[in-house]
Motif scaffolding. Structure first.
Motif, mmCIF file in Angstrom:
data_model
loop_
_atom_site.group_PDB
_atom_site.id
_atom_site.type_symbol
_atom_site.label_atom_id
_atom_site.label_comp_id
_atom_site.label_asym_id
_atom_site.label_seq_id
_atom_site.Cartn_x
_atom_site.Cartn_y
_atom_site.Cartn_z
ATOM 1 N N ALA A 1 0.829 -1.204 0.000
ATOM 2 C CA ALA A 1 0.000 0.000 0.000
ATOM 3 C C ALA A 1 0.863 1.253 0.000
ATOM 4 N N ILE A 2 1.971 1.219 0.735
ATOM 5 C CA ILE A 2 2.861 2.388 0.763
ATOM 6 C C ILE A 2 3.537 2.562 -0.590
ATOM 7 N N ALA A 3 3.976 1.442 -1.181
ATOM 8 C CA ALA A 3 4.653 1.510 -2.484
ATOM 9 C C ALA A 3 3.713 1.988 -3.586
ATOM 10 N N ALA A 4 2.400 1.879 -3.363
ATOM 11 C CA ALA A 4 1.426 2.311 -4.365
ATOM 12 C C ALA A 4 1.127 3.806 -4.281
ATOM 13 N N LEU A 5 1.658 4.506 -3.278
ATOM 14 C CA LEU A 5 1.391 5.944 -3.137
ATOM 15 C C LEU A 5 2.027 6.727 -4.288
ATOM 16 N N PRO A 6 1.413 7.832 -4.688
ATOM 17 C CA PRO A 6 2.004 8.678 -5.736
ATOM 18 C C PRO A 6 3.412 9.120 -5.353
ATOM 19 N N GLY A 7 4.318 9.035 -6.302
ATOM 20 C CA GLY A 7 5.684 9.480 -6.071
ATOM 21 C C GLY A 7 6.587 8.455 -5.415
#
Length: 493
Positions: A410-416
């Protein structure tokens, strides 16, 4: 007794002898009939020169169509392929050879030449390649030698030549489906290496599971450097395309492409779009971050993008589509167990797997009928496996168990954000761990924006103590995230 790997491959060769079986990186082709004949001639030569049923064979042949024929010939002669990478540091290779105790070495003549002369070995070392001497890699072993390619200085004088073998095959293949076919090293220190023993039956069962999920047929082109996808291609009558320059996937009109996630990310940076002929894009050998999954979907909009969950001991276990994985917000979705794969869970949620494709056991240890994955996994409401984290990677802070893989996707899917990993740094006195979120920045990265989103993605007890931003993550030789090296990289001075 289960299906026999050799019987399946040779039966496919007899069905379409004139069709192209394998295309090498440099364009060399081998027909199905040629593959079978070459493998059987190698079998006959090795048997005639004394290879006994059950002999271990250190296999060090550069990937090519002929290398596959050599591997099949060794197994048909009753030999057991010992897949111990000769490019390892000499002390690691020696430790592995002490465990496996092979009787033979089969290598390319060029590798013998390079490893036999100090100046050439030094040149290779300067280029970052550590090569032990293959003529005598472990003094206490009385090794026989065989070589492929033209004779070169450095090839042992009594080595068996596997080139230019003429005449029809005369013997019969040795052994049966329950005989060991390959010894594959997985992990372990120099003092305690560990290797998996697969039989011809266990490998055949794994290939059947792959073929049921990815049916291939004559006319298909499977582009891979891995045996576990290349061999099913052959058995189905498809062409096995070996990787080389990027243009080959277009020129050969590849229908099935296998990549390690980091390789796929680099590939789509270079070519942007994958060929329209592609129907299946498979990712494996390491977890696929959301950013890579999105790139895969964008680069191959007409293909089914799938991530394979497997381990050396049992190939494969489960599959999940890229879309399914991106939609899963609580852990890393692995997919439903494939038909024939047995699963159970320990009290602490460690996944235990079994099946006909399970390896016989670990070399030097008793046979087993199930294996612990080391992964902490739950079943979701649809009967799919969801990874919570690696058992050994669990972080303990203030009495709270933190499973990194529960939050990393989920963190790796954040923008940027290009990639994310959570690691713990243990206090040498208390044993309690500092929780560090490591990030690889992508386009438009803003650390403050990521920090603001964390409370909605991470349980309060698992929120990181600090964030560390790195240009990239260290990876092991198997292209997996090297968490030990990552801990070193982010540790405070």
């Amino acid at each position: 007794m289960g299906s026999d790997l050799l019987a399946q491959v040779f039966a496919a060769c007899e069905r379409t002898p004139g069709a192209t079986a394998i295309v090498g990186a440099r364009g060399r082709e081998l027909t199905f009939g040629g593959l079978r004949e070459r493998a059987l001639r190698i079998r006959d030569r090795l048997v005639a020169d004394g290879l006994a049923r059950g002999d271990g064979v250190l296999y060090a042949v550069e990937p090519s169509p002929d290398a596959i024929a050599v591997a099949l010939g060794v197994v048909a002669a009753g030999g057991v392929l010992v897949l111990a990478d000769p490019g390892l540091a000499p002390e690691i290779l020696q430790a592995r050879l002490r465990l496996a105790r092979p009787r033979w070495v089969v290598a390319g003549s060029l590798l013998y030449a390079v490893t036999s002369f100090a100046p050439l070995r030094a040149l290779a070392r300067r280029r970052g390649v550590l090569l032990p001497g293959l003529r005598d890699p472990l003094p206490e072993l009385d090794l026989r030698h065989a070589y492929t390619g033209r004779w070169l200085p450095g090839v042992p004088r009594d080595a068996v030549r596997l080139r230019d073998l003429n005449g029809p095959p005369t013997g019969a293949s040795r052994g049966d489906a329950d005989d060991p076919a390959a010894v594959i090293f997985t992990s372990g220190t120099t003092a305690h290496p560990r290797a998996v023993v697969h039989t011809r039956a266990s490998l055949a069962a794994g290939l059947e599971i792959f073929r049921d999920r990815f049916p291939v047929e004559p006319g298909d082109v499977v582009h891979t450097d891995g045996l576990m996808l290349g061999l099913p291609a052959l058995i189905g009558g498809a062409t096995w395309s070996m990787p080389g320059p990027d243009k080959l996937i277009f020129e050969r009109r590849v229908t099935h492409l296998y990549c390690v996630p980091v390789e796929l990310a680099a590939l789509v940076e270079r070519v942007e779009r994958l060929p329209e002929s592609l129907r299946h894009l498979l990712l494996g050998s390491a977890p696929a971050p959301p950013a890579v999954l999105r790139k895969a979907i964008a680069a191959a909009p007409g293909a089914e993008v799938l991530s394979i969950y497997a381990m050396t001991e049992v190939l494969p276990i489960a599959l999940a589509s890229a879309a399914e994985k991106l939609a899963c917000t609580e852990g890393d979705l692995l997919g439903a167990p494939l038909p024939g794969v047995g699963v159970r869970f320990t009290e602490d949620q460690e996944l235990i797997v079994s099946g006909s494709h399970l390896a016989r056991g670990y070399l030097g240890e008793p046979p087993h009928d199930e294996v612990a994955t080391g992964d902490l996994v739950r079943l979701d409401g649809q009967g799919r496996l969801v990874l919570l984290g690696r058992k050994k990677d669990m972080i303990l802070r203030d009495g709270f168990n933190i499973y990194p893989s529960l939050y990393e996707p989920a963190i790796a899917a954040l923008p940027g954000v290009a990639d994310a990993a959570i690691v713990g740094l243990a206090d040498p006195v208390t044993g309690d761990e500092e929780v560090v979120l490591a990030l690889v920045p992508g386009d438009g990265f803003q650390e403050a924006a990521v920090r603001a989103r964390l409370p909605a993605l991470v349980d309060a007890g698992a929120l990181p103590d600090r964030i560390a931003v790195l240009a990239d993550f260290p990876r092991s030789s198997r292209r997996k995230l090297d968490r030990a090296a990552l801990r070193t990289a982010i540790r405070r001075p």
